[in-house]
Design an enzyme around this catalytic site. Sequence first.
Site, PDB file in Angstrom:
ATOM      1  N   GLN A  35      33.131  39.438 -83.956  1.00  0.00           N
ATOM      2  CA  GLN A  35      32.914  38.580 -85.126  1.00  0.00           C
ATOM      3  C   GLN A  35      32.909  37.102 -84.769  1.00  0.00           C
ATOM      4  OE1 GLN A  35      35.976  37.770 -88.282  1.00  0.00           O
ATOM      5  NE2 GLN A  35      34.582  38.972 -89.571  1.00  0.00           N
ATOM      6  N   ALA A  72      12.674  -2.206 -67.282  1.00  0.00           N
ATOM      7  CA  ALA A  72      13.959  -2.620 -66.715  1.00  0.00           C
ATOM      8  C   ALA A  72      14.699  -3.522 -67.691  1.00  0.00           C
ATOM      9  CB  ALA A  72      13.742  -3.331 -65.383  1.00  0.00           C
ATOM     10  N   GLY A  76      20.481   3.494 -76.683  1.00  0.00           N
ATOM     11  CA  GLY A  76      21.438   2.985 -77.668  1.00  0.00           C
ATOM     12  C   GLY A  76      22.556   3.991 -77.851  1.00  0.00           C
ATOM     13  N   GLU A 103      11.213   5.110 -79.726  1.00  0.00           N
ATOM     14  CA  GLU A 103      12.056   5.523 -78.612  1.00  0.00           C
ATOM     15  C   GLU A 103      13.186   6.426 -79.089  1.00  0.00           C
ATOM     16  OE1 GLU A 103      15.047   3.609 -75.204  1.00  0.00           O
ATOM     17  OE2 GLU A 103      13.724   2.293 -76.361  1.00  0.00           O
ATOM     18  N   GLN A 126      30.499  27.814 -73.761  1.00  0.00           N
ATOM     19  CA  GLN A 126      31.739  28.553 -74.014  1.00  0.00           C
ATOM     20  C   GLN A 126      31.460  30.042 -74.199  1.00  0.00           C
ATOM     21  OE1 GLN A 126      34.672  27.086 -73.864  1.00  0.00           O
ATOM     22  NE2 GLN A 126      35.960  28.824 -74.431  1.00  0.00           N
TER      23      GLN A 126
END
Length: 380
Positions: free
Chosen positions: A282, A127, A367, A245, A339
């Site tokens: 293409q 926490a 972060g 992390e 998309q």
Amino acid sequence: MLELKNRFAYNDDHNMFRDTVRKVFAEHMEPYLDQHEEEGIVPRSAWKALGEAGMLCPTISEENGGLGLDFGYNAVIAEELSYMGSAAGFTLQNDITVNYFERLGSEEQKAKYLPGMISGDIITAIAMTEPGAGSDLQGIRTTAKEDGNHLVINGSKTYITNGQHADVIIVVAKTDPTMGAKGTSLILVDADTPGFERGRNLDKIGQHSADTSELFFNDVRVPKTNMLGQEGRGFIHLMEELPQERLSIAISSQAGAQRAFDEAVKFVKERQAFGKSVFEFQNTKFTLAEMASELQVGWAHIDWALKRHIAGELTTEEASAAKLWHTDLQNRICDESLQLHGGAGYMNEYPIARLWRDARVTRIFGGTDEIMKEVISRGI
């Protein structure tokens, strides 16, 4: 299935372990992904299944009852979990909280918590974030005031992963509010301690299967022996764990990007438009070619960073750069892949929709992008 080509960070033992991970996930996770999303949590039975298979905290030393494996085994789990499309909080326990317990814990603390963390009987959380303090951990307001042989904790935390399940929480609190970062400490709070309350399971844009909660501490009284590490060194202890992390997030992001790409390839080869498959246009082929090139570079970089980390050489700046680059890659590839699905990509019945939603937070937690750039710049 995540296809592995020319990976140089792993050996045969890692690859055998990956087979085990896939079997466990196929039995205990994949059939229930939609249920986990709907319920907003992964049941404890899944945690127990992973524990029985040696998939929880595999890096804990044999001395402390673990397997004593290297971080590569954690990375295998993180890759397969992300590629599967689950946001379960296993990686928080494997890659983040366990290091605090094993590295900083007293013998009594390790004996109390580590066996259960390995078996899945104990689920952990850390926490840090508060309603008024996110990236600036020095600005936390939760306090832990000394009272005889006890500490009395008051404050609130938010956006806490595993918050609904957690049996024990590493709480970041100010033991001396006048000392800034030097007055920060880490304190263990068991979930059954009087004064501790869980708030709601937060309603998020994505990562719905990850229970993410508010936590409240109202005169929570714990013995001083619940201090994890040294008093006043909490901020330093947190900084020491950031490279792993951030690498963990980068690894998961790369695997998530790969899954999004694979879903796009599958869809455009099956989808027909103007008398031919969408793949034959293409624009589609060029878009996929660009993504494939970036993924190739990404996997090479992940293996480089992973090998450096296992060798104890990955720096904070390098880990921050990895998080910055791979989370950006994940978000771009998920968006391009959605998309290519056209209108189908906006439908929750297609995996790409979940992958796209879940990706967005990776540029925020652990972060933000902006913090990563600040950290990287300090080493230039």
